[in-house]
Design an enzyme around this catalytic site. Structure first.
Site, mmCIF file in Angstrom:
data_model
loop_
_atom_site.group_PDB
_atom_site.id
_atom_site.type_symbol
_atom_site.label_atom_id
_atom_site.label_comp_id
_atom_site.label_asym_id
_atom_site.label_seq_id
_atom_site.Cartn_x
_atom_site.Cartn_y
_atom_site.Cartn_z
ATOM 1 N N GLU A 153 -59.419 -5.669 -21.893
ATOM 2 C CA GLU A 153 -58.892 -4.551 -22.698
ATOM 3 C C GLU A 153 -58.104 -5.102 -23.866
ATOM 4 O O GLU A 153 -57.626 -6.233 -23.811
ATOM 5 C CB GLU A 153 -57.863 -3.753 -21.869
ATOM 6 C CG GLU A 153 -58.432 -3.010 -20.729
ATOM 7 C CD GLU A 153 -57.337 -2.539 -19.780
ATOM 8 O OE1 GLU A 153 -56.125 -2.656 -20.085
ATOM 9 O OE2 GLU A 153 -57.709 -2.051 -18.721
ATOM 10 N N LYS B 136 -54.853 -5.684 -26.008
ATOM 11 C CA LYS B 136 -53.427 -5.730 -25.685
ATOM 12 C C LYS B 136 -52.685 -5.044 -26.829
ATOM 13 O O LYS B 136 -52.570 -5.579 -27.935
ATOM 14 C CB LYS B 136 -52.969 -7.181 -25.530
ATOM 15 C CG LYS B 136 -51.536 -7.291 -25.073
ATOM 16 C CD LYS B 136 -51.233 -8.729 -24.690
ATOM 17 C CE LYS B 136 -49.871 -8.915 -24.084
ATOM 18 N NZ LYS B 136 -48.774 -8.313 -24.774
ATOM 19 N N ASP C 86 -49.778 -3.637 -29.051
ATOM 20 C CA ASP C 86 -48.441 -4.162 -29.329
ATOM 21 C C ASP C 86 -47.448 -3.006 -29.489
ATOM 22 O O ASP C 86 -47.219 -2.504 -30.576
ATOM 23 C CB ASP C 86 -48.489 -5.006 -30.610
ATOM 24 C CG ASP C 86 -47.305 -5.951 -30.687
ATOM 25 O OD1 ASP C 86 -46.548 -6.038 -29.709
ATOM 26 O OD2 ASP C 86 -47.146 -6.597 -31.741
ATOM 27 N N TYR D 283 -53.024 2.340 -19.196
ATOM 28 C CA TYR D 283 -53.798 1.231 -18.636
ATOM 29 C C TYR D 283 -53.563 0.941 -17.157
ATOM 30 O O TYR D 283 -54.059 -0.054 -16.644
ATOM 31 C CB TYR D 283 -53.576 -0.048 -19.452
ATOM 32 C CG TYR D 283 -52.122 -0.411 -19.688
ATOM 33 C CD1 TYR D 283 -51.284 -0.738 -18.633
ATOM 34 C CD2 TYR D 283 -51.597 -0.433 -20.971
ATOM 35 C CE1 TYR D 283 -49.964 -1.067 -18.851
ATOM 36 C CE2 TYR D 283 -50.282 -0.763 -21.205
ATOM 37 C CZ TYR D 283 -49.466 -1.077 -20.132
ATOM 38 O OH TYR D 283 -48.164 -1.402 -20.353
ATOM 39 N N LYS E 292 -53.606 -14.366 -26.013
ATOM 40 C CA LYS E 292 -52.949 -14.049 -27.288
ATOM 41 C C LYS E 292 -53.791 -14.584 -28.446
ATOM 42 O O LYS E 292 -54.197 -15.742 -28.413
ATOM 43 C CB LYS E 292 -51.549 -14.685 -27.340
ATOM 44 C CG LYS E 292 -50.603 -14.122 -26.302
ATOM 45 C CD LYS E 292 -50.196 -12.725 -26.663
ATOM 46 C CE LYS E 292 -48.810 -12.464 -26.660
ATOM 47 N NZ LYS E 292 -47.677 -12.480 -27.083
ATOM 48 N N CYS F 127 -19.058 -7.616 -51.793
ATOM 49 C CA CYS F 127 -20.301 -7.493 -52.561
ATOM 50 C C CYS F 127 -20.502 -8.761 -53.388
ATOM 51 O O CYS F 127 -19.592 -9.176 -54.120
ATOM 52 C CB CYS F 127 -20.235 -6.269 -53.463
ATOM 53 S SG CYS F 127 -21.638 -6.164 -54.585
ATOM 54 N N CYS G 30 -20.035 -7.418 -57.281
ATOM 55 C CA CYS G 30 -18.789 -6.867 -57.836
ATOM 56 C C CYS G 30 -17.568 -7.175 -56.976
ATOM 57 O O CYS G 30 -16.460 -6.766 -57.308
ATOM 58 C CB CYS G 30 -18.927 -5.363 -58.055
ATOM 59 S SG CYS G 30 -18.942 -4.444 -56.505
ATOM 60 N N CYS H 164 -22.479 -1.737 -50.398
ATOM 61 C CA CYS H 164 -21.384 -1.849 -51.342
ATOM 62 C C CYS H 164 -20.998 -0.421 -51.743
ATOM 63 O O CYS H 164 -21.837 0.315 -52.253
ATOM 64 C CB CYS H 164 -21.829 -2.636 -52.573
ATOM 65 S SG CYS H 164 -20.634 -2.494 -53.919
ATOM 66 N N CYS I 246 -20.821 -0.508 -59.246
ATOM 67 C CA CYS I 246 -21.303 -1.876 -59.027
ATOM 68 C C CYS I 246 -22.478 -2.161 -59.974
ATOM 69 O O CYS I 246 -23.461 -1.417 -60.003
ATOM 70 C CB CYS I 246 -21.743 -2.041 -57.578
ATOM 71 S SG CYS I 246 -22.545 -3.611 -57.267
HETATM 72 S S1 IVH Z 1 -51.378 -4.372 -17.967
HETATM 73 C C1 IVH Z 1 -49.296 -5.828 -14.297
HETATM 74 N N1 IVH Z 1 -52.772 -3.718 -20.081
HETATM 75 O O1 IVH Z 1 -48.299 -6.151 -22.475
HETATM 76 C C2 IVH Z 1 -50.045 -5.540 -15.509
HETATM 77 N N2 IVH Z 1 -50.510 -4.370 -20.376
HETATM 78 O O2 IVH Z 1 -47.131 -8.826 -22.175
HETATM 79 C C3 IVH Z 1 -49.206 -4.824 -16.447
HETATM 80 N N3 IVH Z 1 -49.733 -4.278 -22.684
HETATM 81 O O3 IVH Z 1 -45.751 -5.262 -20.231
HETATM 82 C C4 IVH Z 1 -49.687 -4.706 -17.796
HETATM 83 N N4 IVH Z 1 -51.613 -3.569 -23.568
HETATM 84 O O4 IVH Z 1 -46.408 -3.562 -22.050
HETATM 85 C C5 IVH Z 1 -51.590 -4.132 -19.602
HETATM 86 N N5 IVH Z 1 -54.106 -3.082 -21.864
HETATM 87 C C6 IVH Z 1 -52.920 -3.487 -21.390
HETATM 88 C C7 IVH Z 1 -51.813 -3.698 -22.236
HETATM 89 C C8 IVH Z 1 -50.621 -4.149 -21.680
HETATM 90 C C9 IVH Z 1 -50.361 -3.915 -23.801
HETATM 91 C C10 IVH Z 1 -48.335 -4.744 -22.622
HETATM 92 C C11 IVH Z 1 -47.524 -4.195 -21.472
HETATM 93 C C12 IVH Z 1 -47.045 -5.410 -20.715
HETATM 94 C C13 IVH Z 1 -47.122 -6.475 -21.779
HETATM 95 C C14 IVH Z 1 -47.197 -7.869 -21.175
#
Ligand code: IVH
Length: 697
Positions: A123, A125, A127, A241, A329, A423, A426, A441, A446
């Site tokens: 999936e 990830k 942010d 998720y 990552k 500042c 000034c 400021c 100023c």
């Molecule tokens: S699963 C035990 N799935 O990433 C598994 N986390 O760095 C729990 N996150 O704390 C997380 N997308 O906040 C999962 N598709 C995804 C995610 C995801 C973002 C975040 C989540 C987690 C953090 C870990």
């Protein structure tokens, strides 16, 4: 039963039925709009139904329930957030930074699974910040942040404003028996779409409030706000998720959980993939590493999960993270360089912004020599010292920023910074309100504020005095030392905005400035001359009243049609104007209440600056782009980005920052990147600057 009681009961019963039906329909339309992005009715029809439901609920307040669509945004301001212990800790994930790491992880999983077959789900990830949503008897009871993983904060009123979070579970068919389940918990990531993030930061920058460093900070800052009405305006969203029934994994596989959540009305990110082998996972990671910029939200990697819950249980967890999942990552778009110094810039409203001066370095195709440190709090958090090596990052269209100090590279020769208490321009003592990140400021005179104010006033989106750049503003606002070197310097030529319009009478003094010839002086004077006709909206924006951005200025100008009428409006009248809220109204009223501001306007008016709407000059621009969405990418041959945007917007079109199926045209110039690729993939119409001009007429 008398005739009249019977009538009343039937009427009551039909109100109940109508309320129930309206709620069901509105929830369904919320789902279609916010979860599936496939609306089937117009906004007007939706608003009509919601209004009808509100009216009925006003008639029968005893029938109002927390899961009614009218109850998303509470007017109650919280005093703080309660703590809550999670039924099962919200763990974090181990990170992997390379394909080898991923293969090693898969090999460990295989070993621990002892020959039993399993597969993976990959999936995106997201942010953002993780959130736990708890449902009992089909309705949302509580929303809790991750906190330290064991205890989080209860932010239910804020979460309820996120329209893709169902207040009640959608009827998803009866494949799973829920009769013995007390609590259903859905976990997901709350995030801010890129577009909303950019909008918030643009508005904050205009109001000289501290901007958010990235969408994640903006989302988590928003989620912890005490007033749900503000949260509701921020356009937060969620991707879910994880599914737990009474604190334990609910279904035999993760894939089943995703399907269950989707069927019950939760928003699940559509880009997940069932991967039989780790090679499939790797292909998925590679593909998204390329495509990530095309999304309207930020992702920082891929989460890979073992699909079968029985195997997940076998693999177990450490105190910190499960062994059955890992985060891959993406390679960071960061570089390291040395921080040589910090400058403190004073803005138009006096906001003091620390800016890092860097050893110039190449990043994402441009040389970066400066990076934002945002504010005093952020500087403290980063702990930067003079001479430190730091990581800087450029994400999306945002200015580069310092992400982190590389503490390991310290030699001991680095020196600490102290945020100035006065500042830098000034020397007035700076102020920092308790609840704000910005240091300001407070001196209304100023010179730095004046300079930033002049640049804003003469900017392209305001009065358009093109010849007035930074260097000239500096000269105009500094005391003048005469060439024959007389002892006493002369006062600056410009001490406020209105003085600009006295310059035509001071042509000789202007020419006498360093590096200023007759030609450039005349050029400047003619631009000042024509700026008088800019009209009320541009003038209003140019004055730099706090919270009055470009759009608000246009709305106010159209509504009041003259500066005089606007100045006479009460705070209440202002707040009643469509899209002008209390905060903006108060700021405008306060501005006009100050004598020095009224005097300034009077001087501008007597200098011939137009105080009402401009007459339309030339043939009116046709709204040929009405309803069309454009995305601009790359460098266009002649138009600057702002100009292309204005060209499109003045013809009724909308400019968006990311490409999707809903985009009508992508205008591409040189060095167009992933947005162009995405547009080609989606088979969208791609235009050159010439095409754009041709279509726009
Ligand atoms: S699963 C035990 N799935 O990433 C598994 N986390 O760095 C729990 N996150 O704390 C997380 N997308 O906040 C999962 N598709 C995804 C995610 C995801 C973002 C975040 C989540 C987690 C953090 C870990």
């Amino acid at each position: 039963m008398t005739e009249s009681t019977r009538k009343r009961t039937t009427k009551a019963a039909s109100i109940e039925a109508e309320i129930a039906e309206l709620r069901r329909e509105l929830a369904e339309h919320d789902y279609r709009y916010y979860v599936r992005s496939e609306p089937t009715i117009s906004d007007v029809e939706y608003d009509g139904m919601l209004r009808r439901l509100r009216d009925l609920e006003t008639e029968r307040p005893d029938l109002v329930t927390p899961d009614s669509p009218t109850q998303r945004v509470s007017g109650q301001i919280a005093e703080g957030f309660e703590e809550y212990r999670h039924a099962r800790p919200m763990l974090s994930l181990d990170n992997s930074y390379s394909i080898e790491d991923l293969r090693d992880w898969a090999a460990r999983c295989e070993k621990l699974a002892e020959g039993r077959a399993f597969d993976y789900v990959a999936e995106l990830k997201i942010d953002g910040l993780s959130m736990s949503l708890i449902y009992a008897e089909g309705t949302l009871q509580r929303a809790v942040t991750r906190g330290d993983g064991v205890r989080g904060e209860v932010v239910t009123s804020n979460a309820r404003t996120i329209r893709s979070i169902p207040l009640a579970l959608k009827d998803g068919g009866a494949q799973v028996d829920l009769s013995a389940v007390r609590e259903i918990e859905v976990r997901g990531e709350v995030f801010l779409p890129r577009e909303s993030f950019e909008k918030i930061n643009r508005e904050r920058a205009e109001a000289e409030l501290a901007t958010f460093a990235n969408p994640r900070n903006a989302a988590s800052g928003t989620m912890r706000m005490l007033d749900p009405r503000i949260v509701a305006e921020r356009n937060l969203d969620i991707f879910c998720y994880q599914l737990l029934f009474d604190g334990a994994p609910a279904l035999p596989s993760h894939f089943d959980s995703l399907a269950w959540m989707t069927a019950h009305g939760f928003k699940v990110n559509p880009h997940y993939r069932h991967c039989p082998t780790i090679d499939d996972v790797i292909a998925f990671c590679d593909a998204w590493g390329e495509k990530r910029d095309g999304l309207n939200y930020e992702i920082d990697g891929v989460v890979v999960k073992v699909n079968q819950v029985a195997i997940q249980d076998e693999l177990g967890s450490t105190a910190k993270s499960p062994r059955w999942a890992i985060a891959y990552k993406f390679p960071a778009r960061q570089v390291s360089t040395q921080l040589l110094d910090v400058l403190y810039q004073v803005g138009r409203t006096g906001a003091v912004t620390p800016v890092a001066v860097l050893d110039p370095v190449l990043l994402a195709g441009t040389t970066v020599a400066r990076a934002s440190l945002h504010n005093a709090d952020e500087m403290m958090r980063l702990g930067v010292r003079r001479g430190d090596f730091v990581f800087i990052e450029k994400s999306g269209e945002i200015i580069p920023q310092v992400i982190k100090v590389i503490v390991e590279r310290r030699t001991g020769d680095e020196t600490e910074f102290t945020f100035p208490s006065r500042c830098p321009v000034c020397e007035t003592s700076l102020v920092k309100p308790e609840d704000e990140a910005v240091t300001r400021c407070p001196n209304p005179d100023c010179p730095a504020k004046l300079r930033a104010g002049l640049l804003h006033f003469s900017g392209r989106r305001a009065m358009r005095i093109d010849g007035l750049g930074e260097a000239l503003v500096e000269q105009l606002t500094s005391p003048r030392i005469e060439r024959d070197d007389r002892a006493e310097p002369l006062p600056p030529l410009v001490a406020d905005i209105a003085d600009l319009y006295d310059l035509p009478g001071k042509r000789d003094e202007l020419i006498a400035l360093d590096r200023m010839g007759a030609k450039s002086a005349d050029n400047l004077l003619s631009q000042i001359e024509s700026s008088r006709q800019a009209g009320m909206a541009r003038l209003l924006y140019g004055l730099g009243i706090r919270h009055v951005g470009e759009r608000t200025a246009v709305i106010l100008a159209r509504h009041f049609s003259s500066m005089e009428k606007l100045a006479a409006a009460s705070r209440e009248e202002l707040a009643r104007v469509f899209e002008v809220g209390e905060v903006v109204a108060a700021s405008i009223a306060d501005w006009f209440a100050e004598k020095r501001n009224r005097d300034l306007l009077a001087r501008l008016a007597s200098a011939g600056v137009k105080m009402d709407l401009p007459e339309t000059d030339g043939p009116p621009v046709q709204r040929v782009f009405e309803g069309k969405t454009f995305v601009l990418t790359g460098t266009l041959p002649t138009m600057k980005r702002d100009e292309a945007k204005e060209f499109i917007e003045s013809r009724g079109g909308r400019v968006s920052s990311s490409v999707s199926r809903k985009t009508d045209f992508v205008v591409a110039g040189d060095d167009a990147g992933s947005k162009l690729t995405k547009a080609q993939e989606l088979n969208l119409q791609i235009l050159t600057e010439d095409d754009l001009r041709l279509l726009g007429g």
